[in-house]
Design an enzyme around this catalytic site. Sequence first.
Site, PDB file in Angstrom:
ATOM      1  N   ASP A 116       1.001  -1.274  -0.049  1.00 51.44           N
ATOM      2  CA  ASP A 116      -0.053   0.107   0.106  1.00 51.44           C
ATOM      3  C   ASP A 116       1.040   1.319  -0.079  1.00 51.44           C
ATOM      4  O   ASP A 116       1.772   1.558   0.917  1.00 51.44           O
ATOM      5  CB  ASP A 116      -0.780  -0.091   1.275  1.00 51.44           C
ATOM      6  N   HIS A 118      -0.272   4.170  -0.025  1.00 47.79           N
ATOM      7  CA  HIS A 118      -1.352   5.499   0.484  1.00 47.79           C
ATOM      8  C   HIS A 118      -0.643   5.715   1.885  1.00 47.79           C
ATOM      9  O   HIS A 118      -0.188   5.102   2.699  1.00 47.79           O
ATOM     10  CB  HIS A 118      -2.850   4.993   0.758  1.00 47.79           C
ATOM     11  N   SER A 169      -4.127  -5.353   1.302  1.00 49.04           N
ATOM     12  CA  SER A 169      -2.930  -5.308   2.109  1.00 49.04           C
ATOM     13  C   SER A 169      -3.314  -5.593   3.591  1.00 49.04           C
ATOM     14  O   SER A 169      -2.181  -5.736   4.318  1.00 49.04           O
ATOM     15  CB  SER A 169      -2.371  -3.755   2.176  1.00 49.04           C
TER      16      SER A 169
END
Length: 227
Positions: A116, A118, A169
């Site tokens: 991930d 983000h 994830s």
Amino acid sequence: MLKQCVLEKSVLTQSAVKEFLSALAAAVADMQEGEAVKLAHRALEMGLDPLTAIDLGLRAGMEEAGRRFEEDQYFIPELLVCADAMEAAMSVLKPHIKIEDNNHPIKVVIGTVEGDNHDLGKNTVAVFLAAAGYAVYDLGRDVPSQLFVEKAIEIDADIIALSTLMTISTPRMAEVIGLLEAQNIRNRFKVIIGGKPVSKDFAGKIGADGYSADVSGALRLIRSLMD
């Protein structure tokens, strides 16, 4: 248009602050980086708490951008522009955050799990934890599970904070806990998780010590665990 009275400390009413924070959130959600930066400077001129501006302004704007993304109003390029606006405004506010004095700070290793990329939510939590006097070791995003464990051991951490915004994830969170158990050091650290695809129930299933849905909840959770 933001009313001029909002900019005056002497008339900084609750409604004026709410209006200002809405304008700041809108600047992020509408991809207006220049306006977001301008309003961040105005927040400082007003004497507004930078943490309030970050949480109720910038974060709220990014959440709105996320909603538009989910409803197919925005796509990845628009979301990235919103993220740039948030980060640019945050860079204005962060140097003015008052850090609480703490001679023996609680050590927190934080990061977005592997798979991930983000990190906006994680970054906001890290900023708030640092302002609250915690010693924050931010590993960034797409962090391998083993790295969380190695860093926690290296600094003798109290908390390992795992974040993700991608369902795919979430198994990495369980993997971190599994690595701690395999090394017989699970009881040395409190492991907390956060992010849209996870929940309190999920935290219980993987053996985490707690879950938080937002920044203020993360602060309360860590305090309760440490107490």
